[in-house]
Design an enzyme around this catalytic site. Structure first.
Site, PDB file in Angstrom:
ATOM      1  N   PHE A 230       0.865  -1.186   0.000  1.00 19.04           N
ATOM      2  CA  PHE A 230       0.000   0.000   0.000  1.00 19.04           C
ATOM      3  C   PHE A 230       0.896   1.228   0.000  1.00 19.04           C
ATOM      4  CE2 PHE A 230      -4.582   0.932   1.195  1.00 19.04           C
ATOM      5  CZ  PHE A 230      -5.126  -0.121   0.499  1.00 19.04           C
TER       6      PHE A 230
ATOM      7  N   GLN B 234      -8.278  14.429   4.606  1.00 19.99           N
ATOM      8  CA  GLN B 234      -7.687  13.619   3.537  1.00 19.99           C
ATOM      9  C   GLN B 234      -8.635  13.478   2.344  1.00 19.99           C
ATOM     10  OE1 GLN B 234      -6.794   9.179   4.086  1.00 19.99           O
ATOM     11  NE2 GLN B 234      -4.783  10.024   3.604  1.00 19.99           N
TER      12      GLN B 234
ATOM     13  N   HIS C 223      -8.997  11.308  -0.747  1.00 25.70           N
ATOM     14  CA  HIS C 223      -8.480  10.068  -1.322  1.00 25.70           C
ATOM     15  C   HIS C 223      -8.360  10.285  -2.819  1.00 25.70           C
ATOM     16  CE1 HIS C 223      -8.081   5.892  -2.431  1.00 25.70           C
ATOM     17  NE2 HIS C 223      -8.046   5.530  -1.165  1.00 25.70           N
TER      18      HIS C 223
ATOM     19  N   LEU D 252     -15.670   5.235  -3.108  1.00 29.81           N
ATOM     20  CA  LEU D 252     -14.248   4.922  -3.100  1.00 29.81           C
ATOM     21  C   LEU D 252     -13.840   3.820  -4.079  1.00 29.81           C
ATOM     22  CD1 LEU D 252     -11.733   5.813  -1.440  1.00 29.81           C
ATOM     23  CD2 LEU D 252     -11.919   3.598  -0.333  1.00 29.81           C
TER      24      LEU D 252
ATOM     25  N   GLU E 191      -7.420   1.789  -2.651  1.00 25.61           N
ATOM     26  CA  GLU E 191      -6.007   1.902  -2.987  1.00 25.61           C
ATOM     27  C   GLU E 191      -5.425   0.530  -3.330  1.00 25.61           C
ATOM     28  OE1 GLU E 191      -3.915   4.524  -0.347  1.00 25.61           O
ATOM     29  OE2 GLU E 191      -2.015   3.516  -0.681  1.00 25.61           O
TER      30      GLU E 191
ATOM     31  N   ARG F  68      -1.095   9.416  -0.288  1.00 21.51           N
ATOM     32  CA  ARG F  68      -2.375   9.864  -0.849  1.00 21.51           C
ATOM     33  C   ARG F  68      -2.393  11.346  -1.192  1.00 21.51           C
ATOM     34  NH1 ARG F  68      -6.557   6.289   2.887  1.00 21.51           N
ATOM     35  NH2 ARG F  68      -6.156   4.374   1.742  1.00 21.51           N
TER      36      ARG F  68
ATOM     37  N   HIS G 271     -12.329  11.863   2.226  1.00 27.65           N
ATOM     38  CA  HIS G 271     -12.280  10.489   2.705  1.00 27.65           C
ATOM     39  C   HIS G 271     -12.153  10.369   4.210  1.00 27.65           C
ATOM     40  CE1 HIS G 271     -11.606   6.246   2.329  1.00 27.65           C
ATOM     41  NE2 HIS G 271     -10.396   6.297   2.839  1.00 27.65           N
TER      42      HIS G 271
ATOM     43  N   ARG H  95      -2.802  10.445   6.481  1.00 27.95           N
ATOM     44  CA  ARG H  95      -2.875   9.069   6.967  1.00 27.95           C
ATOM     45  C   ARG H  95      -2.464   8.091   5.878  1.00 27.95           C
ATOM     46  NH1 ARG H  95      -6.658   4.873   6.709  1.00 27.95           N
ATOM     47  NH2 ARG H  95      -8.226   6.154   5.669  1.00 27.95           N
TER      48      ARG H  95
HETATM   49  C1  LIG Z   1     -14.904   3.462   1.567  1.00 27.03           C
HETATM   50  C2  LIG Z   1     -13.879   3.471   2.638  1.00 27.03           C
HETATM   51  C3  LIG Z   1     -12.838   2.560   2.613  1.00 27.03           C
HETATM   52  C4  LIG Z   1     -11.863   2.556   3.617  1.00 27.03           C
HETATM   53  N1  LIG Z   1     -10.875   1.614   3.571  1.00 27.03           N
HETATM   54  C5  LIG Z   1      -9.962   1.574   4.584  1.00 27.03           C
HETATM   55  C6  LIG Z   1      -8.956   0.566   4.600  1.00 27.03           C
HETATM   56  O1  LIG Z   1      -8.878  -0.281   3.711  1.00 27.03           O
HETATM   57  N2  LIG Z   1      -8.084   0.546   5.622  1.00 27.03           N
HETATM   58  C7  LIG Z   1      -8.141   1.454   6.642  1.00 27.03           C
HETATM   59  O2  LIG Z   1      -7.330   1.367   7.545  1.00 27.03           O
HETATM   60  N3  LIG Z   1      -9.086   2.419   6.644  1.00 27.03           N
HETATM   61  C8  LIG Z   1      -9.999   2.496   5.647  1.00 27.03           C
HETATM   62  N4  LIG Z   1     -10.959   3.470   5.661  1.00 27.03           N
HETATM   63  C9  LIG Z   1     -11.078   4.349   6.826  1.00 27.03           C
HETATM   64  C10 LIG Z   1     -11.744   3.622   7.971  1.00 27.03           C
HETATM   65  O3  LIG Z   1     -12.701   2.718   7.482  1.00 27.03           O
HETATM   66  C11 LIG Z   1     -12.449   4.564   8.920  1.00 27.03           C
HETATM   67  O4  LIG Z   1     -11.610   5.593   9.262  1.00 27.03           O
HETATM   68  C12 LIG Z   1     -12.844   3.819  10.182  1.00 27.03           C
HETATM   69  O5  LIG Z   1     -13.634   2.707   9.850  1.00 27.03           O
HETATM   70  C13 LIG Z   1     -13.549   4.673  11.186  1.00 27.03           C
HETATM   71  O6  LIG Z   1     -13.947   3.850  12.261  1.00 27.03           O
HETATM   72  P1  LIG Z   1     -14.575   4.416  13.577  1.00 27.03           P
HETATM   73  O7  LIG Z   1     -14.782   3.252  14.466  1.00 27.03           O
HETATM   74  O8  LIG Z   1     -13.769   5.552  14.064  1.00 27.03           O
HETATM   75  O9  LIG Z   1     -15.968   5.002  13.119  1.00 27.03           O
HETATM   76  P2  LIG Z   1     -17.186   4.331  12.314  1.00 27.03           P
HETATM   77  O10 LIG Z   1     -16.933   2.953  11.905  1.00 27.03           O
HETATM   78  O11 LIG Z   1     -17.605   5.273  11.291  1.00 27.03           O
HETATM   79  O12 LIG Z   1     -18.316   4.302  13.381  1.00 27.03           O
HETATM   80  C14 LIG Z   1     -18.927   5.477  13.824  1.00 27.03           C
HETATM   81  C15 LIG Z   1     -20.044   5.080  14.731  1.00 27.03           C
HETATM   82  O13 LIG Z   1     -20.490   6.209  15.447  1.00 27.03           O
HETATM   83  C16 LIG Z   1     -21.896   6.256  15.440  1.00 27.03           C
HETATM   84  N5  LIG Z   1     -22.299   7.635  15.659  1.00 27.03           N
HETATM   85  C17 LIG Z   1     -21.888   8.745  15.004  1.00 27.03           C
HETATM   86  N6  LIG Z   1     -22.481   9.826  15.542  1.00 27.03           N
HETATM   87  C18 LIG Z   1     -23.262   9.390  16.547  1.00 27.03           C
HETATM   88  C19 LIG Z   1     -24.152  10.028  17.479  1.00 27.03           C
HETATM   89  N7  LIG Z   1     -24.355  11.332  17.476  1.00 27.03           N
HETATM   90  N8  LIG Z   1     -24.820   9.256  18.365  1.00 27.03           N
HETATM   91  C20 LIG Z   1     -24.653   7.902  18.382  1.00 27.03           C
HETATM   92  N9  LIG Z   1     -23.840   7.258  17.528  1.00 27.03           N
HETATM   93  C21 LIG Z   1     -23.153   8.006  16.634  1.00 27.03           C
HETATM   94  C22 LIG Z   1     -22.269   5.655  14.124  1.00 27.03           C
HETATM   95  O14 LIG Z   1     -23.583   5.181  14.143  1.00 27.03           O
HETATM   96  C23 LIG Z   1     -21.256   4.525  14.031  1.00 27.03           C
HETATM   97  O15 LIG Z   1     -21.721   3.405  14.721  1.00 27.03           O
HETATM   98  C24 LIG Z   1     -11.933   3.493   4.651  1.00 27.03           C
HETATM   99  C25 LIG Z   1     -12.971   4.414   4.682  1.00 27.03           C
HETATM  100  C26 LIG Z   1     -13.929   4.417   3.681  1.00 27.03           C
HETATM  101  C27 LIG Z   1     -14.996   5.441   3.714  1.00 27.03           C
END
Ligand SMILES: Cc1cc2nc3c(=O)[nH]c(=O)nc-3n(C[C@H](O)[C@H](O)[C@H](O)COP(=O)(O)OP(=O)(O)OC[C@H]3O[C@@H](n4cnc5c(N)ncnc54)[C@H](O)[C@@H]3O)c2cc1C
Ligand code: SF4
Ligand code: SF4
Ligand code: FES
Lengths: 575, 243
Positions: A122, A235, A237, A251, A254, A285, A350, A385
């Site tokens: 990557f 970021q 992407h 998306l 990558e 990126r 992203h 990132r």
């Molecule tokens: C398409 C895509 C592909 C990606 N691919 C990769 C990858 O291959 N490798 C990598 O390392 N990263 C990748 N990323 C980045 C990574 O997926 C995210 O940064 C990461 O999943 C975020 O996780 P999190 O647990 O912080 O939040 P999330 O998984 O987004 O969870 C947020 C949670 O908070 C809750 N929430 C939000 N606001 C409130 C509120 N007010 N009250 C109650 N609940 C709330 C939501 O319901 C959800 O449950 C990718 C991102 C995208 C968009």
């Protein structure tokens, strides 16, 4: 008159059920504290489910030369040294154990011939480091954590949106929100809160993020008096879909480039030769996004104004096996067979590197009882990132914040915390105002206007003049958005939900605008056309900081924590 | 610009409901969810729709479109006959909350009743050949469309006695895991209610992830259960052989 509300009391409330939130909750429960996990959507639908390419951990299964030191240096270099060094260190050291733990909980990663976890290349990673399952790694990770979570005695409150943090003096005392289903209010008295709410992408028009990404956690922290750092570091992407319009921003992982995909412009030129001849498509990126943007600006864009990304020179069976979601995504949505024809791509919003300022070891914010982990937290990724470093971040710091919050909760006597009823009443009134207002704005329209502003003024390339204009536009929009009107009842009413989301989005947008204006240099994802170079002397040693002062947003800088010499040495040693 | 007529079911729990007609502009490549979001933003701010990824990855947006089950974010408008109105209804098998949103919490209750993966001590070594077939089941995005179509749940409402196809593949995935140490055949035959499935294959047909629910999960599971209950010797031999 205040209406009745239900209450649920726990030692720790985790807001968000993505990778970070679930890992926090599992840990809090393992520490013997009672935990409530609250999420806006159904369990298992959080953004983490969409992650594709993989999770970074120096397991050295494929490239024996890998170790945590190299992962640490890659992460710091990728973040242009703006990272919190301690977070980057803990992350690199602990990611391998967290991945193995995930496997013990049931995750099925693709395998090497020797029967170990497979790893792929990557951008910005020296070695093949990303553990993956085809291109649906996030689904594997989230489902595994979900299964582990439901069997860990966690109370899950689904489709429940937290709107406010309640404090007793300086300390956290509870959280309040509403059930999406009924529209009724609910209060969670608690000793500690862990924010795990993810990112902010929905403030932009073109984004890979889902509707949930409205910056709620950043806003809750800000309103509770916590500090946000590096909010300018958004970021973009490099490869989002651009055609057809319906899928613009979705998306393109990558992993396409990791598996050998090549970028070309309309003249057939492999343009990364000009921007980063050493790393080519696997440059970081920020660099690839600027390269594509520049090619299009200079008139060498693809049919729909992007770049061509081509993997069709690879064996079609391997493409289908390694990138099944991409194959289907282009087949289903764009009628393109990626094993035969190139994809068209353009940068898409992203991820946000900035976020709640936390202590590396415990995820503690600057407010007693308030913690943060995952995308909502800042520091780990500096100003850019590396791919794959988010999923590992969620696990490493999810676990740490879980331990931190459980430990903190043990030291708090529940009886000593008081919930201020008048605060609840005030919040309720504010939340219900859109039902009473007449002649106010339609929240959907305001949201579209916000997205237009952010896209136009705070995108890949920034200048003082445009940033100033953007900030003025935002100020006007805030006035306009102060009176919103909606229709219908409180039962599952997305228009009403959007009103509260807008409050978060407007605050986060302003924070991004103000810090982007403040940082007079280019670093990582933050590119100032008027200050094209990095200014290590003045800006390389500080974070930008946002916090609330009365009703004003205060913008400032604070010194970066100083890296110890033994880690500094890693950057000068030749490996 | 071309236009389409969308008839959306609108109503709340216990109150019934009715179709409402909306006109939306049609763009190239547009999906049904785009039309619903257009309606939300322009005509009915309170239209209840569940969605997250808008990329067929999270399984939130399941609905019944012209009587066919699908993800609204994957169903292309140009795949539908737009001379006629497009009819969008919520999933029928689950209780209505409002408009297109149903109460799917029953599924999460079932999830809790399935004993989780239990590996042996030590490093886990697995070969790709051994996990290929269970990786197929792990593609499930929990859209619950298979649960929605299965006649045992949909027509006969036997949620009290059958876990449904989604959880049959969940159990299959664990049972066929090369390193798992728990046996769930009792559960399958008992509370899981696998006997209710008469292999109509409707579930496989609707799965947006193309998981071969019946051929690759349910039928092999049925064979295992048959062995276990009717041929204990063969079952012991398999156990000893590690599979
Ligand atoms: C398409 C895509 C592909 C990606 N691919 C990769 C990858 O291959 N490798 C990598 O390392 N990263 C990748 N990323 C980045 C990574 O997926 C995210 O940064 C990461 O999943 C975020 O996780 P999190 O647990 O912080 O939040 P999330 O998984 O987004 O969870 C947020 C949670 O908070 C809750 N929430 C939000 N606001 C409130 C509120 N007010 N009250 C109650 N609940 C709330 C939501 O319901 C959800 O449950 C990718 C991102 C995208 C968009
Ligand atoms: S094959 Fe079995 S589980 Fe699938 S729909 Fe038919 S009866 Fe239901
Ligand atoms: S098996 Fe297929 S249809 Fe059933 S819930 Fe999973 S993805 Fe949906
Ligand atoms: S919105 Fe995620 S599957 Fe449709």
């Amino acid at each position: 008159m205040m209406e009745m509300y239900e209450t649920h009391t726990h030692d720790v409330i985790v807001i968000g059920a993505g990778g970070a939130g679930l890992r926090v909750a599992i840990e809090v429960s393992a520490q013997g504290a009672s935990v409530g996990l609250v999420c806006k959507s159904l369990l298992g639908k959080a953004h983490t489910v969409m992650a594709e390419g993989g999770i970074a951990a120096a397991l050295a299964n494929v490239d024996a030369g890998d170790d945590w030191e190299t992962h640490f240096c890659d992460t710091m270099r990728g973040g242009k040294m703006l990272n919190n060094w301690r977070m980057a260190q803990l992350h690199a050291q602990e990611a391998p154990d967290r991945v193995k733990e995930l496997e013990r909980w049931g995750a099925l990663f693709d395998r090497t011939k020797e029967g170990r976890i497979m790893q792929r290349a990557f951008g910005g990673h020296t070695w093949k480091r990303l553990c993956h399952v085809g291109d649906r790694t996030g689904l594997e990770m989230l489902r595994t954590l979900q299964d582990k979570g439901v069997h860990s005695g966690i109370d899950v409150y689904m489709e429940c949106t937290i709107t406010d943090i309640l404090k007793d003096g300086d300390r956290v005392a509870g959280a309040m929100g509403y059930w999406r289903e009924s529209g009724k209010f609910v209060v969670f008295p608690t000793k500690a809160i862990v924010l795990a709410t993810g990112g902010i992408g929905k403030i932009y028009k073109v984004t890979s993020n889902s509707w949930e990404y409205t910056g709620d956690g950043q806003c809750l922290a800000y309103s509770a008096g916590a500090e946000l750092i590096d909010m300018e570091a958004v970021q973009f992407h490099p490869t989002g879909m651009i055609w057809p319009p319906s899928v613009k921003g979705i998306l393109v992982t990558e992993a396409v480039r990791g598996e050998g995909g090549i970028l070309r412009n309309s003249e057939g030129q492999r343009f990364m030769e000009k921007y980063d001849p050493e790393n080519m498509e696997l440059s970081t990126r920020d660099v690839v996004a600027r390269a594509i943007y520049t090619e299009v600006q200079e008139g060498r864009g693809s049919t729909h104004g992007g770049a061509y990304l081509d993997i069709s020179h690879k064996d079609s069976e391997i493409v289908k096996r390694k990138l099944p979601s991409m194959y289907h995504q282009f087949m289903d949505f764009a009628d393109i067979d990626i094993t035969k024809a190139p994809m068209e791509v353009f940068p898409t919003t992203h991820y946000i590197m900035g976020g709640v300022r936390v202590e590396a070891e415990t995820g503690r914010s600057t407010v007693p009882g308030l913690f943060a982990a995952g995308e909502v937290a800042g520091g780990m990724h500096g100003s850019n990132r590396l791919g794959g470093n988010s999923l590992s971040d969620l696990l490493v710091f999810g676990r740490r914040a879980g331990m931190g919050a459980a430990e903190y909760a043990k030291g708090v006597d529940a009886g000593s915390l008081k919930i201020d009823e008048s605060q609840i009443e005030l919040n309720e009134k504010e939340l219900l105002a859109p039902f009473e207002n007449t002649g106010g704005q339609n929240p959907y329209t305001i949201h579209q206007e916000l997205q237009d502003i952010m896209q136009a003024y705070f995108g890949v390339f920034r200048t003082e003049e445009r940033l100033q204009q953007g900030i003025e536009e935002l100020a006007k929009l805030r006035v306009k958005a102060s009176v919103l009107t909606i229709e219908g009842s409180r039962i599952y009413n997305p228009g009403w939900h959007l009103c509260r989301d807008l409050k978060s989005m407007l605050i986060v947008s302003e924070a991004i605008g103000r810090t982007a204006l403040l940082r007079k240099e280019s670093r990582g994802a933050h590119s100032r056309v008027d200050y094209p170079d990095s200014d290590n002397e003045n800006w390389g040693k500080v974070n930008t900081v946002i916090c609330k002062h009365g009703d004003e947003m205060k913008v400032d800088t604070s010194p970066l924590p100083e890296m110890p010499d033994e880690l500094k040495r890693l950057f000068t040693e030749v490996k | 610009m071309a236009e389409a007529t969308i008839m959306v079911f609108r109503g709340e729990a216990h109150q019934g409901g009715e179709e409402k007609e909306y006109t939306v502009p049609v763009q190239e490549g547009m999906v049904v969810l785009d039309a619903l979001l257009y309606i939300q933003a322009n005509y009915a701010g309170d239209l209840a729709v569940r969605w997250n990824c808008k990329a067929a990855k999270c399984g939130s947006c399941s609905a019944e479109i012209n009587g066919k089950l699908g993800l609204t974010c994957k169903m292309r408008m140009d795949s539908l006959p737009l001379e006629e109105p497009v009819r969008v209804y919520p999933m029928k098998t689950f209780p209505l909350i409002k408009d297109l949103v149903t109460d799917v919490s029953w599924n999460y209750e079932i999830e809790k009743r399935i004993p989780p993966f239990a590996p042996p001590e030590g490093e886990l070594t697995m070969y790709q050949e051994d996990i290929d077939r269970i990786q197929e089941f792990r593609k499930c995005i929990e859209c619950f469309l298979c649960q929605n179509i299965c006649h045992v749940l949909r027509t006969h409402d036997r949620k009290d006695s059958f876990f449904g196809p989604r959880y049959m593949i969940k159990i299959a995935e664990l049972q066929m895991h090369p390193l798992d140490t728990v046996d769930r055949t009792e559960l399958l035959n008992g509370d899981g209610g696998m006997g209710f499935c008469n292999i109509t294959k409707c579930c496989t047909e609707v799965c947006p992830e193309n998981i071969q629910i019946t051929d690759n999960a349910i039928i092999p599971l049925k064979e295992r259960v048959a062995d276990r209950f009717f041929d204990p010797l063969l079952w012991i031999l398999r156990k000893l052989a590690g599979k």
